[in-house]
Design a protein around this motif. Structure first.
Motif, short mmCIF file in Angstrom:
data_model
loop_
_atom_site.label_atom_id
_atom_site.label_comp_id
_atom_site.label_asym_id
_atom_site.label_seq_id
_atom_site.Cartn_x
_atom_site.Cartn_y
_atom_site.Cartn_z
N GLU A 1 0.82 -1.17 0.12
CA GLU A 1 0.00 0.15 -0.04
C GLU A 1 0.80 1.30 0.16
OE1 GLU A 1 -3.32 1.55 -0.69
OE2 GLU A 1 -3.20 -0.44 -0.55
N ALA A 2 2.03 1.38 0.83
CA ALA A 2 2.93 2.52 0.76
C ALA A 2 3.30 2.92 -0.47
CB ALA A 2 3.80 2.36 1.95
N GLY A 3 3.73 1.74 -1.04
CA GLY A 3 4.37 1.91 -2.57
C GLY A 3 3.37 2.78 -3.56
N HIS A 4 2.27 1.83 -3.36
CA HIS A 4 1.01 2.74 -4.50
C HIS A 4 0.87 3.91 -3.84
CE1 HIS A 4 -2.25 2.42 -6.69
NE2 HIS A 4 -3.15 3.07 -5.99
N ALA A 5 0.80 4.36 -2.90
CA ALA A 5 0.76 5.85 -2.37
C ALA A 5 1.71 6.61 -2.97
CB ALA A 5 0.40 6.04 -1.12
N ASP A 6 2.64 6.16 -2.89
CA ASP A 6 3.91 6.76 -3.51
C ASP A 6 3.92 7.25 -4.85
OD1 ASP A 6 5.16 7.09 -0.94
OD2 ASP A 6 6.64 5.52 -1.13
N ASP A 7 3.49 5.96 -5.55
CA ASP A 7 3.26 6.19 -7.11
C ASP A 7 2.21 7.05 -7.44
OD1 ASP A 7 5.05 4.20 -7.39
OD2 ASP A 7 3.62 2.60 -7.90
N ILE A 8 0.97 7.22 -6.75
CA ILE A 8 0.17 8.09 -7.01
C ILE A 8 0.81 9.64 -6.79
CG2 ILE A 8 -2.36 8.92 -6.25
CD1 ILE A 8 -2.37 6.51 -7.65
N GLU A 9 1.39 9.91 -5.69
CA GLU A 9 1.75 10.93 -5.35
C GLU A 9 2.76 11.56 -6.33
OE1 GLU A 9 4.30 13.00 -1.64
OE2 GLU A 9 2.89 11.44 -1.07
N GLU A 10 3.74 10.55 -6.88
CA GLU A 10 4.52 11.00 -7.78
C GLU A 10 3.83 11.43 -9.28
OE1 GLU A 10 8.35 9.04 -10.49
OE2 GLU A 10 7.30 7.85 -9.07
N ALA A 11 2.84 10.46 -9.51
CA ALA A 11 2.18 11.02 -10.87
C ALA A 11 1.22 12.17 -10.59
CB ALA A 11 1.06 9.66 -10.84
N MET A 12 0.87 12.52 -9.47
CA MET A 12 0.18 13.87 -9.36
C MET A 12 1.11 14.87 -9.59
SD MET A 12 -2.91 13.41 -8.97
CE MET A 12 -3.52 15.16 -8.14
N ALA A 13 2.29 14.76 -8.92
CA ALA A 13 3.46 16.01 -9.20
C ALA A 13 3.84 16.27 -10.68
CB ALA A 13 4.55 15.50 -8.41
N LEU A 14 3.76 14.79 -11.23
CA LEU A 14 4.41 14.82 -12.71
C LEU A 14 3.16 15.40 -13.51
CD1 LEU A 14 6.39 13.89 -14.97
CD2 LEU A 14 5.23 11.73 -14.93
N ALA A 15 1.99 15.13 -13.26
CA ALA A 15 0.64 15.62 -14.19
C ALA A 15 0.67 17.26 -13.84
CB ALA A 15 -0.55 15.16 -13.42
N GLU A 16 0.94 17.76 -12.56
CA GLU A 16 1.01 19.14 -12.40
C GLU A 16 2.09 19.72 -13.14
OE1 GLU A 16 -0.96 21.33 -10.60
OE2 GLU A 16 -2.34 19.67 -10.07
N ARG B 1 12.37 12.35 -27.51
CA ARG B 1 12.01 11.03 -28.24
C ARG B 1 11.97 9.69 -27.55
NH1 ARG B 1 16.64 11.17 -30.41
NH2 ARG B 1 16.16 12.69 -32.20
N ALA B 2 12.45 9.79 -26.30
CA ALA B 2 12.15 8.60 -25.38
C ALA B 2 10.78 8.69 -24.83
CB ALA B 2 13.31 8.57 -24.30
N ALA B 3 10.30 9.97 -24.63
CA ALA B 3 8.85 10.21 -23.94
C ALA B 3 7.92 9.97 -24.84
CB ALA B 3 8.88 11.71 -23.29
N ILE B 4 7.97 9.90 -25.92
CA ILE B 4 6.99 9.83 -27.04
C ILE B 4 6.10 8.34 -26.77
CG2 ILE B 4 6.29 9.38 -29.50
CD1 ILE B 4 8.58 11.51 -30.04
N GLY B 5 6.72 7.31 -26.93
CA GLY B 5 5.83 6.10 -26.48
C GLY B 5 5.14 6.21 -25.32
N PRO B 6 5.71 6.47 -24.19
CA PRO B 6 4.79 6.72 -22.96
C PRO B 6 3.55 7.61 -22.97
CG PRO B 6 7.14 6.43 -22.36
CD PRO B 6 7.15 6.56 -23.75
N LEU B 7 4.09 8.97 -23.67
CA LEU B 7 3.13 9.87 -23.76
C LEU B 7 2.01 9.60 -24.82
CD1 LEU B 7 5.06 13.10 -24.04
CD2 LEU B 7 3.53 12.55 -22.52
N GLY B 8 2.39 8.56 -25.84
CA GLY B 8 1.24 7.96 -26.81
C GLY B 8 0.35 7.01 -25.90
N GLU B 9 0.67 6.46 -24.92
CA GLU B 9 -0.07 5.47 -24.04
C GLU B 9 -1.21 6.01 -23.37
OE1 GLU B 9 2.49 2.85 -21.93
OE2 GLU B 9 3.76 2.72 -23.68
N ILE B 10 -1.05 7.50 -22.98
CA ILE B 10 -1.89 8.20 -22.00
C ILE B 10 -3.17 8.34 -22.80
CG2 ILE B 10 -2.17 10.23 -20.88
CD1 ILE B 10 0.62 10.39 -20.51
N GLY B 11 -4.42 7.93 -22.14
CA GLY B 11 -5.58 7.95 -22.49
C GLY B 11 -6.08 6.99 -23.58
N GLN B 12 -5.14 5.91 -23.55
CA GLN B 12 -5.56 4.98 -24.65
C GLN B 12 -6.68 3.97 -24.08
OE1 GLN B 12 -4.87 4.41 -27.89
NE2 GLN B 12 -3.93 6.51 -27.80
#
Length: 149
Positions: free
Chosen positions: A3-18, A138-149
Motif C-alpha cells: 500500500e505505501a508503494g502505491h501511495a508513493d506512485d500516486i503522489e509521484e504521478a500527481m506531481a508529474l501531472a502538475e 524522443r524517449a517520452a513519445i512512446g509513454p506519452l502516446g499511451e496516455i488516454g488509450q
C-alpha cells in the motif's frame, strides 16, 4: 505492491501531472496559433480533420464524435460545403436518406498545409534544443502516446 508503494506512485504521478499539464497546454496553444486563420475556423478545421480521417461519416455521427449538437455541426458543414471544403458522398445504399461527408481536394489541401506548418514550427523549435533534450523527448513519445488509450 504494498500500500505505501502505491501511495508513493500516486503522489509521484500527481506531481508529474502538475508539471506536465501546463507544458502540454502551452505547446498545444502554440501549435494551434501557428495555423490560426487558414481560411477556416478552429471548429471547422477539427471537423474537416475528422472527415478526412473517416470519409463518408454522417453529420449525426460527426456530432457524436466531436460531442457537439447536430444543429451546430450542420451549420458549419453547410458553410464548409459552400467554401468547397467538403461534399456529400453518394447516398448510402442501406439508407438512402444518409449522405456521408467527404473532404474535397481543397479541404484535404488545407489540412495538409496546416499539419505541415505545425510540423515545420515544431521541428524548428526542437532544433533549438540540445541533442540530450531531443533524446529525452524522443524517449517520452512512446509513454506519452499511451496516455488516454
Amino acid at each position: 505492491m504494498h500500500e505505501a508503494g502505491h501511495a508513493d506512485d500516486i503522489e509521484e504521478a500527481m506531481a508529474l501531472a502538475e508539471a506536465l499539464r501546463p507544458a502540454l497546454h502551452r505547446l498545444h496553444r502554440q501549435l494551434r496559433r501557428e495555423t490560426d486563420d487558414p481560411g477556416i475556423s478552429p471548429l471547422q478545421a477539427l471537423l474537416l480533420v475528422a472527415i478526412v480521417r473517416q470519409p463518408g461519416i454522417g453529420v449525426a455521427e460527426l456530432a457524436r464524435l466531436e460531442k457537439l449538437r447536430g444543429p451546430t455541426i450542420s451549420g458549419h458543414i453547410k458553410a464548409m460545403e459552400r467554401e468547397g471544403l467538403v461534399a456529400r458522398a453518394a447516398p448510402d445504399p442501406q439508407d438512402r436518406r444518409r449522405n456521408g461527408l467527404i473532404a474535397t481536394d481543397k479541404g484535404r489541401g488545407i489540412i495538409h498545409a496546416m499539419k505541415q506548418k505545425r510540423t515545420d514550427w515544431l521541428a524548428f523549435e526542437l532544433a533549438k534544443l540540445s541533442p540530450d533534450a531531443r533524446a529525452a523527448i524522443r524517449a517520452a513519445i512512446g509513454p506519452l502516446g499511451e496516455i488516454g488509450q
